[in-house]
Design a protein around this motif. Structure first.
Motif, PDB file in Angstrom:
ATOM      1  N   CYS A  55       0.839  -1.204   0.000  1.00 36.55           N
ATOM      2  CA  CYS A  55       0.000   0.000   0.000  1.00 36.55           C
ATOM      3  C   CYS A  55       0.874   1.254   0.000  1.00 36.55           C
ATOM      4  O   CYS A  55       0.550   2.241  -0.659  1.00 36.55           O
ATOM      5  CB  CYS A  55      -0.948  -0.005   1.190  1.00 36.55           C
ATOM      6  SG  CYS A  55      -2.333  -1.145   0.953  1.00 36.55           S
ATOM      7  N   LYS A  56       1.996   1.208   0.729  1.00 39.30           N
ATOM      8  CA  LYS A  56       2.902   2.368   0.746  1.00 39.30           C
ATOM      9  C   LYS A  56       3.492   2.625  -0.640  1.00 39.30           C
ATOM     10  O   LYS A  56       3.974   3.720  -0.916  1.00 39.30           O
ATOM     11  CB  LYS A  56       4.042   2.135   1.744  1.00 39.30           C
ATOM     12  CG  LYS A  56       3.624   2.370   3.182  1.00 39.30           C
ATOM     13  CD  LYS A  56       4.813   2.150   4.099  1.00 39.30           C
ATOM     14  CE  LYS A  56       4.398   2.150   5.560  1.00 39.30           C
ATOM     15  NZ  LYS A  56       5.466   1.573   6.405  1.00 39.30           N
ATOM     16  N   LYS A  57       3.474   1.588  -1.497  1.00 39.03           N
ATOM     17  CA  LYS A  57       3.943   1.767  -2.869  1.00 39.03           C
ATOM     18  C   LYS A  57       2.763   1.964  -3.823  1.00 39.03           C
ATOM     19  O   LYS A  57       2.938   1.981  -5.028  1.00 39.03           O
ATOM     20  CB  LYS A  57       4.773   0.547  -3.301  1.00 39.03           C
ATOM     21  CG  LYS A  57       6.088   0.416  -2.557  1.00 39.03           C
ATOM     22  CD  LYS A  57       7.019  -0.598  -3.202  1.00 39.03           C
ATOM     23  CE  LYS A  57       6.726  -1.992  -2.679  1.00 39.03           C
ATOM     24  NZ  LYS A  57       7.655  -2.995  -3.258  1.00 39.03           N
ATOM     25  N   SER A  58       1.556   2.097  -3.276  1.00 41.28           N
ATOM     26  CA  SER A  58       0.330   2.227  -4.074  1.00 41.28           C
ATOM     27  C   SER A  58       0.079   1.005  -4.950  1.00 41.28           C
ATOM     28  O   SER A  58      -0.606   1.092  -5.954  1.00 41.28           O
ATOM     29  CB  SER A  58       0.353   3.488  -4.949  1.00 41.28           C
ATOM     30  OG  SER A  58       0.351   4.639  -4.134  1.00 41.28           O
ATOM     31  N   ALA A  72      -3.264  -3.969  -5.397  1.00 48.16           N
ATOM     32  CA  ALA A  72      -3.611  -5.372  -5.676  1.00 48.16           C
ATOM     33  C   ALA A  72      -2.749  -6.320  -4.853  1.00 48.16           C
ATOM     34  O   ALA A  72      -3.055  -7.503  -4.734  1.00 48.16           O
ATOM     35  CB  ALA A  72      -3.464  -5.675  -7.170  1.00 48.16           C
ATOM     36  N   HIS A  97      -6.159  -5.838 -15.993  1.00 48.16           N
ATOM     37  CA  HIS A  97      -5.088  -5.758 -14.984  1.00 48.16           C
ATOM     38  C   HIS A  97      -3.994  -6.780 -15.314  1.00 48.16           C
ATOM     39  O   HIS A  97      -2.801  -6.484 -15.208  1.00 48.16           O
ATOM     40  CB  HIS A  97      -5.680  -6.023 -13.600  1.00 48.16           C
ATOM     41  CG  HIS A  97      -4.704  -5.966 -12.478  1.00 48.16           C
ATOM     42  ND1 HIS A  97      -4.177  -4.801 -12.009  1.00 48.16           N
ATOM     43  CD2 HIS A  97      -4.131  -6.950 -11.717  1.00 48.16           C
ATOM     44  CE1 HIS A  97      -3.340  -5.039 -11.007  1.00 48.16           C
ATOM     45  NE2 HIS A  97      -3.297  -6.337 -10.818  1.00 48.16           N
ATOM     46  N   ALA A 146      -3.095   2.131  -9.154  1.00 51.99           N
ATOM     47  CA  ALA A 146      -3.125   3.503  -8.627  1.00 51.99           C
ATOM     48  C   ALA A 146      -3.115   4.502  -9.776  1.00 51.99           C
ATOM     49  O   ALA A 146      -2.508   4.229 -10.807  1.00 51.99           O
ATOM     50  CB  ALA A 146      -1.905   3.742  -7.744  1.00 51.99           C
ATOM     51  N   PRO A 147      -3.733   5.706  -9.652  1.00 54.00           N
ATOM     52  CA  PRO A 147      -4.586   6.086  -8.531  1.00 54.00           C
ATOM     53  C   PRO A 147      -5.811   5.156  -8.424  1.00 54.00           C
ATOM     54  O   PRO A 147      -6.418   4.850  -9.429  1.00 54.00           O
ATOM     55  CB  PRO A 147      -5.035   7.507  -8.869  1.00 54.00           C
ATOM     56  CG  PRO A 147      -4.060   8.012  -9.889  1.00 54.00           C
ATOM     57  CD  PRO A 147      -3.592   6.803 -10.621  1.00 54.00           C
ATOM     58  N   GLU A 182     -11.568   2.842 -15.664  1.00 48.45           N
ATOM     59  CA  GLU A 182     -11.917   3.835 -16.690  1.00 48.45           C
ATOM     60  C   GLU A 182     -11.813   3.225 -18.083  1.00 48.45           C
ATOM     61  O   GLU A 182     -12.610   3.516 -18.970  1.00 48.45           O
ATOM     62  CB  GLU A 182     -10.961   5.047 -16.612  1.00 48.45           C
ATOM     63  CG  GLU A 182     -11.196   5.980 -15.456  1.00 48.45           C
ATOM     64  CD  GLU A 182     -12.495   6.768 -15.577  1.00 48.45           C
ATOM     65  OE1 GLU A 182     -13.149   6.716 -16.639  1.00 48.45           O
ATOM     66  OE2 GLU A 182     -12.871   7.419 -14.581  1.00 48.45           O
ATOM     67  N   THR A 183     -10.803   2.382 -18.275  1.00 50.84           N
ATOM     68  CA  THR A 183     -10.576   1.822 -19.608  1.00 50.84           C
ATOM     69  C   THR A 183     -11.652   0.793 -19.944  1.00 50.84           C
ATOM     70  O   THR A 183     -12.087   0.692 -21.088  1.00 50.84           O
ATOM     71  CB  THR A 183      -9.154   1.246 -19.695  1.00 50.84           C
ATOM     72  OG1 THR A 183      -8.233   2.279 -19.308  1.00 50.84           O
ATOM     73  CG2 THR A 183      -8.813   0.813 -21.108  1.00 50.84           C
TER      74      THR A 183
END
Ligand code: ZN
Ligand code: ZN
Ligand code: ZN
Ligand code: ZN
Ligand code: ZN
Ligand code: ZN
Ligand code: ZN
Ligand code: ZN
Ligand code: ZN
Ligand code: ZN
Lengths: 311, 311, 311, 311
Positions: D95-98, D101, D151, D292-293, D300-301
């Motif tokens: 999470c700290k690296k965004s 997953a 993804h 991320a974001p 969106e894609t």
């Protein structure tokens, strides 16, 4: 407390400043033991970049933890630390991706926040990294510029066996020579107009040196490399001249990384510009020294090689 | 046979030429059915690049196989083909790595070898790619410039969902608009000073168009993208002005690809140069249209999308 | 000349063989000075892989050039060389891309061509690499296995600061420990069931060692890394057990590289298989030791670090 | 409100549940309009994964915003939205690296938080993405599985011109067929034991289909591809058999991506395991659908191509 403040172009004053106090629960106050003078400090002193009048100057430092906010668990008074001077906004698209070096509002202490030419510095706890016992304060104050270099080199194809050319043998350039050795470079070509700096580059591990006063850089390099050029060319001189010349140093398919900016227009002559395209170069801009988890592996890795004596 | 030969700056002559004959066992002679006029042809015609006086001009073509050398098995008279005009040396370091676009002695027919503005062209068998039944000769003569574009786009981070800006709506720029659509771009911004060309770009799939006469390109783009900029900026105008401006179009961390060269000095103003470094851009030079196995997937993939009607 | 020939499972015979003669113009004959015994030699001796009955065995060697074909310019009698034992077809899709390690018909001397357990060996000139003065024949005969290791490590994210785990402390595993150091690894965890081998790994630079007899490997590793796991896990044991366990050693997003194959079914228990997917691992297969220009930078780079004493 | 709750293996009950209320200032409550049934829902129903007894089930949904917390500015009642069901911890290294997953404590509504088989669902504002006017609620409830697919595909070398094989023609596999088309695949081979599913795959754009009942999958594929294999093989069947077979489908140097896990031991027979190593495959595990974001461009894609009718 004692401090050095920047008031304008070539106007630094030695003045009293208020000692910082813990305000936020993740604040940490450090007693400064060593401070470095950065190329960007000199630029700001000479030409002024973004700064606030009368702000305490300097951003490369190490010291001892004096006091910590109540949420801080990873640090305690007495810990020996180096400080990452960068402050990110946490809200922009880059921050949402944890790409802190690309923060839209990235700032550094010494410009709009009180800096390190002072007895005490205050920063959030996450900005400090503990230093190993065998790294002294002087070395530890160099972790920031070292991290600037490795932040850029991580982007390139520098691997064991690589041939590398480094434009500039100032502070950043000399660190790049040492890092190129750590990455396992086969040959390292240091380039500078100052023979004394080149001698230091040689002592720090450069395989050969090039002084542009002796002839066009790319011609000297091609002679040294038997026409091959290098895998990675590092721009560490920050001048408008070298920022164009650097494109002429690579092999076809090689990579160029810019570790800084020349603060001026760069006229890339046709000869140099065509190298980018015809040689299918990969050119990387590199900014600051930070990544995620903040402040990034650049910092730990710099300390790793300071402890081993390779930096 | 009839042919067009280049004798000097703005001096092309319609003259007889000797019909080529099979000499090497992998030679293939093709009867030309369609020829394209490349931006590089126009440059060479106007300014002269490398060429041999009186050489048959032109390099983008399609046609029908007339005759093959005795070692040729994959082609036979009557086959409909498009021709890759590039000739590599096979001996340099790049060729030894099968990186043919980076060959030290790369040449193209129409400059030092007889070109395509003629009734017949001769090239090695491996330079020809068969064209599907549903692709006509006119389209097939466009495979070369299409391959130039995809050769460059393969280097970038263009993926479904990407936002893309394309500098220039000439032949290469319009092909880049179509390719960006094929790569799944979310938004495509076409940029040109000619509103008629922009109208064609729009018709071919651009989401919006920008005319630099209406204001600074990056300001218009930032308005259209709500301040974000694009993931990939493509330089397809080949001018000394756009080659600097293109650095101002990307998001932080975005990529820029150069599909051609402006044949002149590029003065990158400080504003634009800093974008490379502060925004940590990745800049890719791209040359020619070929890869391995020769002439590369660029050619088959261009034909794939011509057959599907997307090009 | 004297030679060792393989006649069947566990059946090697010391026999006379015909001394090789120059037949093709790029042939080079080398007098053998040192030969290594490869893990794959032992496999072939015990289980038999592809081989021809009575073929001279062995493929890791160094020696002195005895005689060269008339097209050979880069080598002359008396040159000290190491030999790359791989022979590629030059015609398959992989060869057309210069991806020689992926050649459809890749073969190695000692299986279907005469090998190195003999007084003389013949190979094409391009298969020989000159050895520097400060590398002796014994070391030089190890260039092939060293190149196998670096060929695999180049595929991974191994960079200065990386944490690395290496499954197996045999010949290949020990070379991987040394290479991980050269790549700048921060921590290197060597894993083997043989404490003597682990002691050698430690002496060669491993930070810590793990013996699977003391408990599950991933549990021991997680204790040593405070729950983090490693950035890169290297499979160098070649067993069906370790080939599954290796997936449990990485951090999320880490990479696993296989330097060899276990010659058997690999039952990847659910616990291990889920690591690939849930931890979003990148898994790389690595084969042989060669790249382009043939035999590849693996060879020069191995010699570079043998000369510097780091291998 | 009405809801479906999971009480145990094959034990779902239609029951009343308390309607969610705004508690945190970034809470958003959505009235559910459409819900999808995921393969993972079926697995959990049949075999039980992590879940809390009596928890509202389901996680793929779309709906209309009912109520928002007072810090929410980007959404208002009446907005049509799709929901990302994933909840990350925000504190672990990933999470700290965004890299959401890869969150150590990643969870999904419908297992330990109330799910979507209900009249209303509550999630943080950042978990909702507005849907364009031309995407209906049914399609919008499919954004989550579509995002799972893209993804994974973003990790591979899937580019225009690629040849692709897809194991499984269930929900995820059929989405992968459509995405492969969007990525510009040249050929798409759909593989399933159910001919009806294969017919749907064909209708959605597969070039050819393979039923393993007709013979070994890799043999059928090699016939269809004239011995080449594919550039990218996608594991979308989630069985212990296909998870091994998928390694046999690629060209040398190709890539394999796992979009799910088979919840069982995977016995990779020697024939299949050797493909990883000898063919130098790149194998990617892919987990969840977020980046991320947050929740990532996957979302969106997906909506971009639902709006264009390509999904
Ligand atoms: Zn600094
Ligand atoms: Zn920010
Ligand atoms: Zn690397
Ligand atoms: Zn052209
Ligand atoms: Zn060449
Ligand atoms: Zn890509
Ligand atoms: Zn060997
Ligand atoms: Zn081959
Ligand atoms: Zn789902
Ligand atoms: Zn987390």
């Amino acid at each position: 407390m004692k401090s050095l403040k920047l008031y304008g172009k070539r106007d630094i004053r030695y003045e009293e400043a208020t000692k910082p106090a813990i305000e936020k629960q993740d604040d940490v106050i450090v007693k400064v033991k060593a401070v470095g003078i950065c190329g960007s400090d000199i630029s700001r002193y000479m030409k002024l970049g973004p700064y606030e009048e009368g702000m305490i100057f300097g951003h490369e430092f190490s010291g001892v933890v004096e006091k910590v906010g109540r949420a801080v668990v990873q640090l305690k008074p007495g810990d020996r630390v180096t400080g990452c001077p960068a402050l990110y906004c946490g809200k922009c698209e880059s921050c949402k991706k944890s790409e802190y070096a690309r923060c839209e509002k990235l700032t550094v202490i010494g410009s709009t926040y009180p800096g390190a030419f002072a007895e005490y510095v205050k920063l959030p706890a996450e900005n400090f990294v503990k230093i190993p016992a065998d790294v002294d304060f002087d070395a530890a104050s160099m972790v920031e510029p070292s991290s600037v270099v490795i932040h850029g080199l991580y982007k390139t194809m520098m691997h064991p066996g690589a041939e590398v050319a480094i434009m500039g043998s100032g502070n950043i350039g000399l660190l790049a020579v040492q890092w190129a050795n750590i990455f396992g470079a086969k040959k390292i070509y240091a380039i500078d107009i100052d023979n004394e700096k080149l001698a230091i580059a040689k002592a720090l591990g450069a395989s050969a040196t090039i002084n542009p006063k002796d002839g066009p850089v790319h011609e000297q390099l091609m002679t040294l490399t038997e026409g091959r050029g290098v895998d990675v060319a590092v721009e560490a001189a920050g001048s408008i001249v070298t920022s164009a010349q650097v494109f002429s140093l690579c092999k076809k398919g090689g990579s160029v990384v810019f570790l800084g900016i020349p603060y001026g227009d760069v006229n890339v002559e046709r000869f140099y510009f065509e190298k980018i395209v015809r040689n299918e170069l990969k050119v990387y801009g590199s900014w600051n020294a930070i990544s995620a988890p903040f402040p990034g592996k650049e910092w730990e890795t710099s300390l790793q090689f300071m402890a081993s004596g390779q930096l």
